[in-house]
Design a protein around this motif. Structure first.
Motif, PDB file in Angstrom:
ATOM      1  N   MET A   1     -98.964  14.557  26.767  1.00 21.20           N
ATOM      2  CA  MET A   1     -98.324  14.661  25.469  1.00 21.20           C
ATOM      3  C   MET A   1     -99.353  15.202  24.481  1.00 21.20           C
ATOM      4  N   GLU A   2     -98.973  16.273  23.771  1.00 22.48           N
ATOM      5  CA  GLU A   2     -99.892  16.876  22.804  1.00 22.48           C
ATOM      6  C   GLU A   2     -99.204  16.992  21.439  1.00 22.48           C
ATOM      7  N   PHE A   3     -99.816  16.387  20.447  1.00 21.83           N
ATOM      8  CA  PHE A   3     -99.336  16.419  19.059  1.00 21.83           C
ATOM      9  C   PHE A   3     -99.955  17.631  18.376  1.00 21.83           C
ATOM     10  N   ILE A   4     -99.125  18.474  17.770  1.00 19.60           N
ATOM     11  CA  ILE A   4     -99.630  19.703  17.158  1.00 19.60           C
ATOM     12  C   ILE A   4     -99.047  19.915  15.770  1.00 19.60           C
ATOM     13  N   ILE A   5     -99.750  20.737  14.997  1.00 23.95           N
ATOM     14  CA  ILE A   5     -99.206  21.272  13.757  1.00 23.95           C
ATOM     15  C   ILE A   5     -98.506  22.571  14.154  1.00 23.95           C
ATOM     16  N   LEU A   6     -97.234  22.668  13.833  1.00 23.77           N
ATOM     17  CA  LEU A   6     -96.473  23.863  14.207  1.00 23.77           C
ATOM     18  C   LEU A   6     -96.861  25.050  13.342  1.00 23.77           C
ATOM     19  N   ASP A   7     -96.906  26.204  13.950  1.00 23.97           N
ATOM     20  CA  ASP A   7     -97.073  27.444  13.204  1.00 23.97           C
ATOM     21  C   ASP A   7     -95.924  28.379  13.588  1.00 23.97           C
ATOM     22  N   GLU A   8     -95.938  29.591  13.058  1.00 22.57           N
ATOM     23  CA  GLU A   8     -94.830  30.530  13.281  1.00 22.57           C
ATOM     24  C   GLU A   8     -94.627  30.895  14.744  1.00 22.57           C
ATOM     25  N   SER A   9     -95.649  30.741  15.568  1.00 21.62           N
ATOM     26  CA  SER A   9     -95.507  31.093  16.980  1.00 21.62           C
ATOM     27  C   SER A   9     -94.493  30.181  17.693  1.00 21.62           C
ATOM     28  N   ALA A  15     -86.301  26.470  16.880  1.00 25.49           N
ATOM     29  CA  ALA A  15     -84.897  26.765  16.586  1.00 25.49           C
ATOM     30  C   ALA A  15     -83.996  26.343  17.746  1.00 25.49           C
ATOM     31  N   GLN A  16     -84.395  26.645  18.967  1.00 27.64           N
ATOM     32  CA  GLN A  16     -83.577  26.273  20.121  1.00 27.64           C
ATOM     33  C   GLN A  16     -83.523  24.758  20.316  1.00 27.64           C
ATOM     34  N   LEU A  17     -84.655  24.083  20.116  1.00 35.70           N
ATOM     35  CA  LEU A  17     -84.674  22.627  20.214  1.00 35.70           C
ATOM     36  C   LEU A  17     -83.754  22.016  19.161  1.00 35.70           C
ATOM     37  N   TYR A  18     -83.831  22.524  17.947  1.00 36.50           N
ATOM     38  CA  TYR A  18     -82.990  22.032  16.861  1.00 36.50           C
ATOM     39  C   TYR A  18     -81.509  22.245  17.188  1.00 36.50           C
ATOM     40  N   LYS A  19     -81.168  23.448  17.628  1.00 32.87           N
ATOM     41  CA  LYS A  19     -79.780  23.786  17.971  1.00 32.87           C
ATOM     42  C   LYS A  19     -79.238  22.843  19.042  1.00 32.87           C
ATOM     43  N   TYR A  53     -94.697  19.438  12.252  1.00 34.09           N
ATOM     44  CA  TYR A  53     -95.322  18.860  13.433  1.00 34.09           C
ATOM     45  C   TYR A  53     -94.502  19.170  14.677  1.00 34.09           C
ATOM     46  N   GLY A  54     -95.181  19.157  15.808  1.00 32.70           N
ATOM     47  CA  GLY A  54     -94.515  19.325  17.085  1.00 32.70           C
ATOM     48  C   GLY A  54     -95.134  18.413  18.125  1.00 32.70           C
ATOM     49  N   LEU A  55     -94.375  18.158  19.161  1.00 32.44           N
ATOM     50  CA  LEU A  55     -94.857  17.392  20.292  1.00 32.44           C
ATOM     51  C   LEU A  55     -94.586  18.215  21.544  1.00 32.44           C
ATOM     52  N   LEU A  56     -95.646  18.451  22.295  1.00 32.62           N
ATOM     53  CA  LEU A  56     -95.547  19.217  23.534  1.00 32.62           C
ATOM     54  C   LEU A  56     -95.706  18.274  24.721  1.00 32.62           C
ATOM     55  N   ILE A  57     -94.879  18.491  25.726  1.00 28.03           N
ATOM     56  CA  ILE A  57     -95.049  17.838  27.015  1.00 28.03           C
ATOM     57  C   ILE A  57     -95.047  18.953  28.047  1.00 28.03           C
ATOM     58  N   GLU A  58     -96.125  19.053  28.787  1.00 25.73           N
ATOM     59  CA  GLU A  58     -96.310  20.127  29.765  1.00 25.73           C
ATOM     60  C   GLU A  58     -96.050  21.494  29.118  1.00 25.73           C
ATOM     61  N   LYS A  60     -94.229  22.360  26.746  1.00 24.15           N
ATOM     62  CA  LYS A  60     -92.875  22.596  26.241  1.00 24.15           C
ATOM     63  C   LYS A  60     -92.677  21.787  24.963  1.00 24.15           C
ATOM     64  N   LEU A  61     -92.140  22.427  23.927  1.00 21.57           N
ATOM     65  CA  LEU A  61     -91.860  21.749  22.660  1.00 21.57           C
ATOM     66  C   LEU A  61     -90.676  20.806  22.854  1.00 21.57           C
ATOM     67  N   VAL A  62     -90.913  19.494  22.656  1.00 24.44           N
ATOM     68  CA  VAL A  62     -89.873  18.496  22.906  1.00 24.44           C
ATOM     69  C   VAL A  62     -89.493  17.707  21.656  1.00 24.44           C
ATOM     70  N   ALA A  63     -90.248  17.867  20.575  1.00 25.87           N
ATOM     71  CA  ALA A  63     -89.923  17.187  19.319  1.00 25.87           C
ATOM     72  C   ALA A  63     -90.510  17.982  18.163  1.00 25.87           C
ATOM     73  N   ILE A  64     -89.779  17.984  17.046  1.00 27.10           N
ATOM     74  CA  ILE A  64     -90.266  18.658  15.841  1.00 27.10           C
ATOM     75  C   ILE A  64     -89.981  17.802  14.615  1.00 27.10           C
ATOM     76  N   SER A  65     -90.843  17.945  13.635  1.00 24.75           N
ATOM     77  CA  SER A  65     -90.623  17.395  12.307  1.00 24.75           C
ATOM     78  C   SER A  65     -90.947  18.517  11.330  1.00 24.75           C
ATOM     79  N   LEU A  66     -89.940  18.955  10.596  1.00 26.63           N
ATOM     80  CA  LEU A  66     -90.112  20.033   9.625  1.00 26.63           C
ATOM     81  C   LEU A  66     -90.037  19.434   8.235  1.00 26.63           C
ATOM     82  N   GLY A  67     -91.074  19.658   7.453  1.00 27.84           N
ATOM     83  CA  GLY A  67     -91.091  19.075   6.120  1.00 27.84           C
ATOM     84  C   GLY A  67     -92.193  19.639   5.266  1.00 27.84           C
ATOM     85  N   TRP A  68     -92.491  18.919   4.198  1.00 25.11           N
ATOM     86  CA  TRP A  68     -93.500  19.383   3.251  1.00 25.11           C
ATOM     87  C   TRP A  68     -94.103  18.206   2.499  1.00 25.11           C
ATOM     88  N   LEU A  69     -95.246  18.475   1.903  1.00 29.10           N
ATOM     89  CA  LEU A  69     -95.876  17.493   1.037  1.00 29.10           C
ATOM     90  C   LEU A  69     -95.309  17.651  -0.359  1.00 29.10           C
TER      91      LEU A  69
END
Length: 147
Positions: A1-9, A15-19, A53-58, A60-69
């Motif tokens: 499990m890898e916790f990341i800051i999402l960027d445009e890549s 979008a597909q995970l959200y859909k 934020y994003g969460l990767l497992i192997e 693959k993006l499996v969770a996202i949190s889209l927001g702002w300060l």
């Protein structure tokens, strides 16, 4: 499990995970218009002071949190506009683990709290209250259709 800051890549994957996350019960959101979907994800993930934020497992993006300060007299808050976990992984504690990772990161940033809105009749309400969020009973969301 890898916790990341999402960027445009990660735009397409996010979008597909959200859909997929909101296509079925209980939301039934129709994101069949791919252009509308991509524009929405770009809007919520690209606002001023965006923090996504994003969460990767192997890998693959499996969770996202889209927001702002957002800044308020009580302190800076992390405003979550959208959060989702892959349908295949729900009920396994991944969402709670992801939320804990988000909390740890914003604490390091000196953020005072997290603000979000959800529907009281959806499973997300139970998820958030289980994870320590309080219902702001005096807070009301308003909407007016102009169609």
């Amino acid at each position: 499990m890898e916790f990341i800051i999402l960027d445009e890549s990660y735009l397409e994957q996010a979008a597909q995970l959200y859909k997929e996350s909101f296509a079925g019960e209980p939301w039934y959101d129709d994101w069949s218009d791919e252009t509308q979907l991509i524009e929405y994800i770009k809007e919520v993930s690209g606002v001023y002071n965006a923090l996504n934020y994003g969460l990767l497992i192997e890998e693959k993006l499996v969770a996202i949190s889209l927001g702002w300060l957002s800044h308020w007299w009580e302190g800076t808050n992390y405003r979550i506009e959208e959060l989702c976990v892959s349908k295949d992984l729900r009920g396994q504690g991944i969402g709670s683990k992801f939320m804990s990772m988000i909390e740890n990161d914003i604490k390091k940033r000196g953020v005072a709290g997290i603000f979000l809105q959800t529907d009281i009749d959806k499973p997300s309400f139970r998820f958030y209250t289980k994870n320590g969020f309080a219902n702001l009973e005096k807070h009301v969301s308003l909407y007016k259709s102009v169609r």
